[in-house]
Design an enzyme around this catalytic site. Structure first.
Site, PDB file in Angstrom:
ATOM      1  N   ARG A 229       0.870  -1.169   0.000  1.00 47.23           N
ATOM      2  CA  ARG A 229       0.000   0.000   0.000  1.00 47.23           C
ATOM      3  C   ARG A 229       0.909   1.220   0.000  1.00 47.23           C
ATOM      4  O   ARG A 229       1.971   1.217   0.644  1.00 47.23           O
ATOM      5  CB  ARG A 229      -0.888   0.033   1.256  1.00 47.23           C
ATOM      6  CG  ARG A 229      -2.077  -0.901   1.227  1.00 47.23           C
ATOM      7  CD  ARG A 229      -3.156  -0.448   0.234  1.00 47.23           C
ATOM      8  NE  ARG A 229      -4.320  -1.308   0.245  1.00 47.23           N
ATOM      9  CZ  ARG A 229      -4.541  -2.328  -0.596  1.00 47.23           C
ATOM     10  NH1 ARG A 229      -3.648  -2.630  -1.531  1.00 47.23           N
ATOM     11  NH2 ARG A 229      -5.651  -3.036  -0.524  1.00 47.23           N
ATOM     12  N   GLU A 258      -4.215   7.677  -4.927  1.00 52.12           N
ATOM     13  CA  GLU A 258      -4.430   6.983  -6.202  1.00 52.12           C
ATOM     14  C   GLU A 258      -5.712   7.495  -6.846  1.00 52.12           C
ATOM     15  O   GLU A 258      -6.703   7.686  -6.141  1.00 52.12           O
ATOM     16  CB  GLU A 258      -4.521   5.467  -5.971  1.00 52.12           C
ATOM     17  CG  GLU A 258      -3.207   4.880  -5.456  1.00 52.12           C
ATOM     18  CD  GLU A 258      -3.257   3.377  -5.200  1.00 52.12           C
ATOM     19  OE1 GLU A 258      -4.258   2.732  -5.576  1.00 52.12           O
ATOM     20  OE2 GLU A 258      -2.294   2.859  -4.628  1.00 52.12           O
ATOM     21  N   HIS A 277      -1.715   0.442  -9.761  1.00 53.82           N
ATOM     22  CA  HIS A 277      -2.310  -0.516  -8.819  1.00 53.82           C
ATOM     23  C   HIS A 277      -2.890  -1.709  -9.604  1.00 53.82           C
ATOM     24  O   HIS A 277      -4.064  -2.062  -9.475  1.00 53.82           O
ATOM     25  CB  HIS A 277      -3.401   0.137  -7.968  1.00 53.82           C
ATOM     26  CG  HIS A 277      -3.648  -0.604  -6.681  1.00 53.82           C
ATOM     27  ND1 HIS A 277      -3.975   0.029  -5.505  1.00 53.82           N
ATOM     28  CD2 HIS A 277      -3.620  -1.926  -6.381  1.00 53.82           C
ATOM     29  CE1 HIS A 277      -4.147  -0.873  -4.543  1.00 53.82           C
ATOM     30  NE2 HIS A 277      -3.927  -2.072  -5.062  1.00 53.82           N
TER      31      HIS A 277
HETATM   32  P1  NDP Z   1      -1.011 -11.825   4.088  1.00 54.31           P
HETATM   33  O1  NDP Z   1      -1.842 -11.639   5.287  1.00 54.31           O
HETATM   34  O2  NDP Z   1      -0.974 -13.157   3.422  1.00 54.31           O
HETATM   35  O3  NDP Z   1       0.490 -11.453   4.410  1.00 54.31           O
HETATM   36  C1  NDP Z   1       0.888 -10.335   5.096  1.00 54.31           C
HETATM   37  C2  NDP Z   1       2.184 -10.674   5.781  1.00 54.31           C
HETATM   38  O4  NDP Z   1       2.745  -9.471   6.290  1.00 54.31           O
HETATM   39  C3  NDP Z   1       1.968 -11.609   6.934  1.00 54.31           C
HETATM   40  O5  NDP Z   1       2.464 -12.869   6.563  1.00 54.31           O
HETATM   41  C4  NDP Z   1       2.748 -10.990   8.070  1.00 54.31           C
HETATM   42  O6  NDP Z   1       3.712 -11.947   8.411  1.00 54.31           O
HETATM   43  C5  NDP Z   1       3.464  -9.805   7.470  1.00 54.31           C
HETATM   44  N1  NDP Z   1       3.456  -8.636   8.361  1.00 54.31           N
HETATM   45  C6  NDP Z   1       2.412  -8.064   8.997  1.00 54.31           C
HETATM   46  N2  NDP Z   1       2.812  -7.006   9.698  1.00 54.31           N
HETATM   47  C7  NDP Z   1       4.143  -6.906   9.502  1.00 54.31           C
HETATM   48  C8  NDP Z   1       5.133  -6.020   9.969  1.00 54.31           C
HETATM   49  N3  NDP Z   1       4.836  -5.034  10.827  1.00 54.31           N
HETATM   50  N4  NDP Z   1       6.413  -6.193   9.552  1.00 54.31           N
HETATM   51  C9  NDP Z   1       6.728  -7.221   8.721  1.00 54.31           C
HETATM   52  N5  NDP Z   1       5.827  -8.109   8.255  1.00 54.31           N
HETATM   53  C10 NDP Z   1       4.554  -7.945   8.647  1.00 54.31           C
HETATM   54  O7  NDP Z   1      -1.456 -10.719   3.060  1.00 54.31           O
HETATM   55  P2  NDP Z   1      -1.191 -10.688   1.492  1.00 54.31           P
HETATM   56  O8  NDP Z   1       0.190 -11.115   1.213  1.00 54.31           O
HETATM   57  O9  NDP Z   1      -2.304 -11.365   0.795  1.00 54.31           O
HETATM   58  O10 NDP Z   1      -1.348  -9.129   1.200  1.00 54.31           O
HETATM   59  C11 NDP Z   1      -0.515  -8.196   1.854  1.00 54.31           C
HETATM   60  C12 NDP Z   1      -0.986  -6.779   1.527  1.00 54.31           C
HETATM   61  O11 NDP Z   1      -0.627  -6.475   0.192  1.00 54.31           O
HETATM   62  C13 NDP Z   1      -2.490  -6.581   1.585  1.00 54.31           C
HETATM   63  O12 NDP Z   1      -2.889  -6.265   2.906  1.00 54.31           O
HETATM   64  C14 NDP Z   1      -2.722  -5.452   0.608  1.00 54.31           C
HETATM   65  O13 NDP Z   1      -2.657  -4.220   1.270  1.00 54.31           O
HETATM   66  C15 NDP Z   1      -1.572  -5.574  -0.372  1.00 54.31           C
HETATM   67  N6  NDP Z   1      -1.997  -6.128  -1.666  1.00 54.31           N
HETATM   68  C16 NDP Z   1      -1.736  -5.381  -2.784  1.00 54.31           C
HETATM   69  C17 NDP Z   1      -2.075  -5.875  -4.019  1.00 54.31           C
HETATM   70  C18 NDP Z   1      -1.826  -5.068  -5.246  1.00 54.31           C
HETATM   71  O14 NDP Z   1      -2.626  -5.149  -6.158  1.00 54.31           O
HETATM   72  N7  NDP Z   1      -0.759  -4.305  -5.323  1.00 54.31           N
HETATM   73  C19 NDP Z   1      -2.736  -7.189  -4.191  1.00 54.31           C
HETATM   74  C20 NDP Z   1      -2.947  -7.877  -2.943  1.00 54.31           C
HETATM   75  C21 NDP Z   1      -2.567  -7.358  -1.730  1.00 54.31           C
HETATM   76  P3  NDP Z   1       3.929 -12.375   9.934  1.00 54.31           P
HETATM   77  O15 NDP Z   1       2.578 -12.635  10.499  1.00 54.31           O
HETATM   78  O16 NDP Z   1       4.793 -13.544   9.823  1.00 54.31           O
HETATM   79  O17 NDP Z   1       4.591 -11.202  10.500  1.00 54.31           O
HETATM   80  C1  7N6 Z   2      -7.172  -5.384  -7.337  1.00 53.16           C
HETATM   81  C2  7N6 Z   2      -6.170  -4.936  -6.314  1.00 53.16           C
HETATM   82  C3  7N6 Z   2      -5.801  -6.037  -2.737  1.00 53.16           C
HETATM   83  O1  7N6 Z   2      -5.618  -5.558  -1.618  1.00 53.16           O
HETATM   84  O2  7N6 Z   2      -4.999  -4.002  -3.658  1.00 53.16           O
HETATM   85  C4  7N6 Z   2      -5.464  -5.248  -3.974  1.00 53.16           C
HETATM   86  O3  7N6 Z   2      -6.229  -7.184  -2.911  1.00 53.16           O
HETATM   87  C5  7N6 Z   2      -6.609  -5.227  -4.923  1.00 53.16           C
HETATM   88  C6  7N6 Z   2      -6.593  -5.476  -8.728  1.00 53.16           C
END
Ligand code: NDP
Ligand code: 7N6
Length: 311
Positions: A229, A258, A277
């Site tokens: 994000r 955005e 994005h």
């Molecule tokens: P997950 O919940 O699978 O993974 C998030 C990971 O972040 C967890 O495994 C956690 O690991 C780690 N984490 C949480 N807090 C911290 C911290 N303070 N420092 C270091 N690591 C941390 O989520 P996703 O991987 O599915 O998605 C992550 C984020 O990516 C979403 O919340 C969203 O905002 C963004 N996203 C963006 C997309 C895009 O289109 N660009 C698409 C999808 C998601 P642990 O518990 O081991 O610490």
């Molecule tokens: C959709 C993006 C998420 O958090 O930011 C992503 O899953 C959504 C293309």
């Protein structure tokens, strides 16, 4: 809880046509309809699948809202809690799409593809300086946040021979990551990397996680990748770091605001790749969502805990 009418909110159109999801869900038990913000339409549903939050979702008597996003930072969790509405998200489906996007970003920066693409617009034939292109093999990558996205990136980077390290709260080891650091060791972890890829959720603990001190801690020949994000990085600090040569470049899919405002200096920087994005966009997105929704409808029928429950 019983779901007899499931709405697909038309905000999902930001990612795929709502009709695609409706057709993919044709075989499940509830009636599935595409709905908008009209309170009567929402009131006719027991559950809604949505991209965006709407206040109308809170006072329409819904039992369950499913977000097609993994990130739930734009949903008012306390208000869902107060209203007694279950909120589920879509984590788990973006490992391949975002993993490939992040790999593409790193390849673009190392192989100079972004520069050639700009040149092509002007029909220019300029070979890069001899020392500009490099190969990703053996280059150190640090993935901050090792969930679905982070693991998707790590797996693909490992496959092409990058040296992958990572940062997570627990520091527990995981496949494809040679060394996992705990949060407290963030600076040490990122200081050794040629690429730092940010893949954490946006939470109180991760707002501005990458700021002036972190960009200073990075190598001057390092690149910052943000697929998490925009607010997880301090954008002003990032721009200063790029302008002052604290880091070599960046590939950014997400921004504090955005769409990225037209006057942002990020647009015009040579070694900055800006994507809208779209790192998770893919033709099968609606199918992944249909699978999650189907699974949770089955859980509801069996009186089981829902997958990906946030509230
Ligand atoms: P997950 O919940 O699978 O993974 C998030 C990971 O972040 C967890 O495994 C956690 O690991 C780690 N984490 C949480 N807090 C911290 C911290 N303070 N420092 C270091 N690591 C941390 O989520 P996703 O991987 O599915 O998605 C992550 C984020 O990516 C979403 O919340 C969203 O905002 C963004 N996203 C963006 C997309 C895009 O289109 N660009 C698409 C999808 C998601 P642990 O518990 O081991 O610490
Ligand atoms: C959709 C993006 C998420 O958090 O930011 C992503 O899953 C959504 C293309």
């Amino acid at each position: 809880m019983q779901i007899s009418h499931l709405g697909i909110h038309d905000s999902v159109d930001a990612v795929f046509p709502p009709e695609q999801l409706r057709e993919a869900l044709f075989s499940i038990d509830p009636n599935v309809e595409v709905v908008g913000d009209d309170p009567d339409e929402l009131a006719g549903c027991d559950a809604v699948v949505t991209f965006a939050h709407r206040d109308g979702l809170l006072d329409s008597g819904l039992e369950w809202v499913h977000s097609i996003q993994a990130g739930y930072d734009r949903f008012p969790l306390a208000e869902f809690e107060d209203a007694g509405i279950i909120l589920t998200n879509s984590t788990g489906i973006h490992g391949t799409s975002v993993g490939e996007s992040a790999l593409g970003m790193m390849l673009s920066l190392s192989r100079r593809l972004h520069a050639f693409s700009c040149q092509q617009t002007d029909r220019e034939w300029n070979r890069p300086d001899w020392d500009e292109p490099f190969t990703l093999q053996h280059e150190p990558l640090c993935v901050v946040g090792l969930g679905t996205l982070g693991q998707g990136i790590a797996k693909r980077a490992d496959a092409i021979g990058m040296h992958v390290t990572g940062v997570r709260r627990s520091a527990e080891s995981m496949p494809h990551v040679r060394k996992v650091y705990a949060n407290d060791d963030l600076h040490q972890a990122i200081s050794e990397a040629r690429f730092v890829a940010l893949a954490t959720p946006l939470t109180d603990a991760t707002v501005g996680l990458m700021g002036t001190a972190e960009f200073e801690a990075m190598r001057e020949d390092a690149y910052f990748i943000n697929v998490a994000r925009g607010k997880c990085a301090d954008e002003k600090a990032l721009i200063s770091a790029l302008e002052d040569g604290e880091i070599a470049g960046a590939a950014l899919d997400v921004f504090e605001e955005e769409p990225l405002p037209e006057d942002s200096s990020l647009w015009g920087m040579d070694d900055v790749v800006v994507t809208p994005h779209a790192a998770a966009a893919e033709i099968d997105y609606y199918n992944h969502i249909a699978e999650l929704v189907r699974e949770n409808v089955q859980h509801i029928d069996a009186d089981e805990e829902l997958t990906n429950r946030v509230v």
